[in-house]
Design a protein around this motif. Structure first.
Motif, PDB file in Angstrom:
ATOM      1  N   SER A  14       0.821  -1.204   0.000  1.00  0.00           N
ATOM      2  CA  SER A  14       0.000   0.000   0.000  1.00  0.00           C
ATOM      3  C   SER A  14       0.859   1.260   0.000  1.00  0.00           C
ATOM      4  O   SER A  14       0.588   2.215  -0.746  1.00  0.00           O
ATOM      5  CB  SER A  14      -0.918  -0.009   1.226  1.00  0.00           C
ATOM      6  OG  SER A  14      -1.707   1.133   1.258  1.00  0.00           O
ATOM      7  N   ALA A  54      -3.598   0.208  -4.152  1.00  0.00           N
ATOM      8  CA  ALA A  54      -3.140   0.611  -2.820  1.00  0.00           C
ATOM      9  C   ALA A  54      -4.254   0.464  -1.784  1.00  0.00           C
ATOM     10  O   ALA A  54      -4.011   0.011  -0.660  1.00  0.00           O
ATOM     11  CB  ALA A  54      -2.632   2.046  -2.861  1.00  0.00           C
ATOM     12  N   ILE A  55      -5.474   0.809  -2.151  1.00  0.00           N
ATOM     13  CA  ILE A  55      -6.594   0.687  -1.214  1.00  0.00           C
ATOM     14  C   ILE A  55      -6.936  -0.783  -0.982  1.00  0.00           C
ATOM     15  O   ILE A  55      -7.270  -1.174   0.143  1.00  0.00           O
ATOM     16  CB  ILE A  55      -7.805   1.496  -1.723  1.00  0.00           C
ATOM     17  CG1 ILE A  55      -7.499   2.985  -1.574  1.00  0.00           C
ATOM     18  CG2 ILE A  55      -9.070   1.138  -0.961  1.00  0.00           C
ATOM     19  CD1 ILE A  55      -8.563   3.897  -2.123  1.00  0.00           C
ATOM     20  N   ALA A  57      -4.851  -3.201  -0.918  1.00  0.00           N
ATOM     21  CA  ALA A  57      -3.848  -3.693   0.031  1.00  0.00           C
ATOM     22  C   ALA A  57      -4.194  -3.263   1.456  1.00  0.00           C
ATOM     23  O   ALA A  57      -4.079  -4.059   2.393  1.00  0.00           O
ATOM     24  CB  ALA A  57      -2.464  -3.183  -0.354  1.00  0.00           C
ATOM     25  N   LEU A  58      -4.631  -2.028   1.625  1.00  0.00           N
ATOM     26  CA  LEU A  58      -5.015  -1.553   2.958  1.00  0.00           C
ATOM     27  C   LEU A  58      -6.232  -2.297   3.486  1.00  0.00           C
ATOM     28  O   LEU A  58      -6.268  -2.685   4.658  1.00  0.00           O
ATOM     29  CB  LEU A  58      -5.317  -0.053   2.921  1.00  0.00           C
ATOM     30  CG  LEU A  58      -4.162   0.890   3.164  1.00  0.00           C
ATOM     31  CD1 LEU A  58      -4.628   2.336   3.086  1.00  0.00           C
ATOM     32  CD2 LEU A  58      -3.482   0.633   4.478  1.00  0.00           C
ATOM     33  N   GLY A  77      -5.689  -7.656  -6.058  1.00  0.00           N
ATOM     34  CA  GLY A  77      -4.771  -6.525  -5.978  1.00  0.00           C
ATOM     35  C   GLY A  77      -3.493  -6.764  -6.754  1.00  0.00           C
ATOM     36  O   GLY A  77      -2.964  -5.857  -7.406  1.00  0.00           O
ATOM     37  N   SER A  81      -2.176  -4.578  -9.927  1.00  0.00           N
ATOM     38  CA  SER A  81      -0.849  -3.962  -9.949  1.00  0.00           C
ATOM     39  C   SER A  81      -0.031  -4.423 -11.157  1.00  0.00           C
ATOM     40  O   SER A  81       0.739  -3.642 -11.720  1.00  0.00           O
ATOM     41  CB  SER A  81      -0.102  -4.242  -8.643  1.00  0.00           C
ATOM     42  OG  SER A  81       0.129  -5.616  -8.482  1.00  0.00           O
ATOM     43  N   VAL A 110       5.211  -3.392  -5.781  1.00  0.00           N
ATOM     44  CA  VAL A 110       3.835  -3.645  -5.337  1.00  0.00           C
ATOM     45  C   VAL A 110       3.401  -5.086  -5.614  1.00  0.00           C
ATOM     46  O   VAL A 110       2.945  -5.774  -4.690  1.00  0.00           O
ATOM     47  CB  VAL A 110       2.865  -2.614  -5.956  1.00  0.00           C
ATOM     48  CG1 VAL A 110       1.432  -2.971  -5.633  1.00  0.00           C
ATOM     49  CG2 VAL A 110       3.186  -1.219  -5.470  1.00  0.00           C
TER      50      VAL A 110
END
Length: 135
Positions: A14, A54-55, A57-58, A77, A81, A110
């Motif tokens: 992230s 990124a979101i 992953a969070l 994710g 990526s 990533v």
């Protein structure tokens, strides 16, 4: 949550994802124009995919109670990526001269961090299944 190593891998994915928003991926020029930096902010599709990865992953960090769902989201994710990196290469074809910037390492990190998290999630799932067999 943080005791699990895959949470750290997902956090790193992230952070690297959000870092690629401002850092250049490619520095190049078209014709006699001065060199310009190409980053995720330069193209709308790249911006959306970068933020989405990124979101994801969070969000995936907080799904530690539901490992199968966490695994599916981490795989999604990772796919986003990788698609993001492919699009970077496609969009850099418009430049006549230039080179990949050093900060492009974050873009390549990533999917690697996603892969490491997926391996950790699988390891946890196998451990839980083996403990259930012992009962």
């Amino acid at each position: 949550m943080i005791q699990r190593v895959q949470s750290l891998w997902l956090l790193a994915a992230s952070i690297c994802g959000f870092a690629t928003l401002k850092m250049p991926y490619y520095v190049g020029s078209v014709g006699a124009a001065p060199a310009e930096e190409f980053s995720a902010m330069s193209h709308l599709l790249l911006l959306i995919l970068t933020i989405a990865a990124a979101i994801v992953a969070l969000v995936s960090i907080f799904l530690y109670n539901n490992r199968p769902l966490q695994l599916k989201i981490a795989l999604a994710g990772m796919a986003v990526s990788i698609l993001n990196i492919v699009l970077y290469f496609v969009f850099t074809k418009k430049y006549d001269t230039g080179a990949i910037a050093l900060s492009a390492v974050f873009s390549f990190a990533v999917p690697i961090f996603f892969l490491m998290a997926i391996l950790g999630i699988n390891k946890d799932e196998k451990l839980v299944k083996s403990v259930d067999r012992l009962r």
